[in-house]
Design a protein around this motif. Structure first.
Motif: not given
Length: 366
Positions: A8-30, A329-334
């Motif tokens: 479960x701890x190892x699964x945190x890495x790809x899950x966190x990567x996906x969350x950050x990538x999706x939000x990064x793209x959305x926020x950059x496009x805004x 602040x947005x990305x770090x808190x996310x």
């Protein structure tokens, strides 16, 4: 169980990567990023200066001749600004690099626990978050504890007294608590008890008084609970209804099962049957959901409460960061909240095994 926790701890890495990538793209496009906001600010100064000197001559465009190059054309309102000035803004905010490079650099910094500095505050992101944490933790912790301490006994008693007058009247209170938003109840509390119209018993803003550090420990504790009473009460009213119904329905489902009938046939006292046999099975989903409930109240349920009671916490920080496009602040808190949420999900699963040792996640995996 150890192997399950490691997986479960190892699964945190790809899950966190996906969350950050999706939000990064959305926020950059805004639209309306930090460069656009800086350009708008410069434009505002230019318009004010032009208006001030319009009686003596033609206002000159801020920053140069007004020839908009490729860099300036990418930002709304940048026409007429010196392209070098716009390029300097890009470098200042880190937008002079390609999108993939910015994302990978951000992840590399986060892996080293380097969350950068705020665009608009002369502070590191870590210092800002730590400064706001006490308010949000106070709201989240006390609200979660009170919601559970109220909802579980109330839900159990409603299940035992199902169909009685007590059940009917408390169901009315639950419906009202579920229907009235916490921020609306917060306004009502202010009107009633914080000098709005009737009584002036509680303070209207802040977590402590200005002279809190000069008080003794007992006075500090009293002052803290004096300030936190109304905000926590407003959030408890909005949060106890769902958990009460969940507890009641869980107990009702277990009460009529065969093992309960058998236990009663053996002559066991009703309290023994209720808390010795039914409780563990009925409360499994309720108790195991505590970590998730705490995270939900801590990071998503306190924004309006913090605004209404002027509490400078994480909810208000996230809102202001989104409005101001303060990306560090947005990305770090996310990142922090997502990581904490994933870990809390793991803790919630482990809580299942503590409540009911018969559950074994390891044996259920293929």
């Amino acid at each position: 169980m150890v192997a399950y926790i490691i997986r479960r701890l190892l699964l945190v890495i790809p899950t966190l990567f996906g969350i950050m990538l999706i939000n990064f793209l959305i926020i950059q496009a805004a639209p309306g990023g930090p460069v656009e906001q800086a350009v708008a600010t410069l434009r505002g100064h230019e318009i004010n200066a032009t208006a001030r000197f319009s009686g003596t001559g033609q206002g000159e465009s801020l920053g140069g001749s007004g020839n908009s190059q490729s860099s300036a054309r990418t930002y709304r309102g940048a026409q007429g600004l010196d392209p070098d000035l716009v390029a300097d803004l890009e470098r200042m905010y880190g937008f002079d690099k390609p999108l993939p490079e910015r994302f990978l650099t951000m992840l590399s910094n986060y892996a080293r626990l380097d969350f950068g500095e705020s665009f608009y505050r002369d502070e590191t992101v870590v210092d800002i978050v730590l400064e706001k944490m006490p308010v949000s933790i106070s709201l989240g912790l006390w609200t979660t504890l009170l919601v559970y301490f109220i909802s579980i006994p109330l839900g159990i008693y409603k299940a035992v007294k199902d169909g009685s007058k007590f059940d009917v009247w408390t169901s009315g209170a639950v419906v009202v608590g579920n229907a009235v938003p916490s921020f609306l109840f917060a306004i009502l509390l202010i009107v009633l008890f914080a000098g709005g119209r009737f009584f002036d018993w509680f303070p209207l803003r802040g977590l402590t008084s200005p002279d809190w550090k000069d008080l003794g420990w007992f006075a500090q504790t009293t002052d803290y609970f004096w300030h936190i009473t109304l905000p926590v009460l407003s959030m408890v009213v909005g949060g106890f209804a769902g958990l009460t119904l969940l507890t009641k329905n869980s107990f009702l489902e277990e009460i009529n099962k065969q093992y309960v009938i058998t236990a009663r046939a053996k002559g066991l006292r009703e309290g023994r049957v209720l808390y010795g046999h039914i409780f563990r099975n009925a409360m499994l989903i309720v108790i195991a959901g505590f970590p998730g409930a705490f995270i939900g109240i801590l990071f998503t349920g306190s924004l309006l409460t913090e605004v209404i009671f002027s509490l400078d916490g994480i909810g208000l920080l996230g809102y202001e960061s989104a409005i101001n496009r303060d990306y560090p602040v947005m990305f770090a808190t996310l990142f922090f909240f997502s990581l904490l949420g994933l870990l809390m999900n793991l803790i919630g699963d482990l809580t299942y095994t503590l409540v009911d040792p018969r559950i074994d996640f390891e044996s259920q995996e293929v």
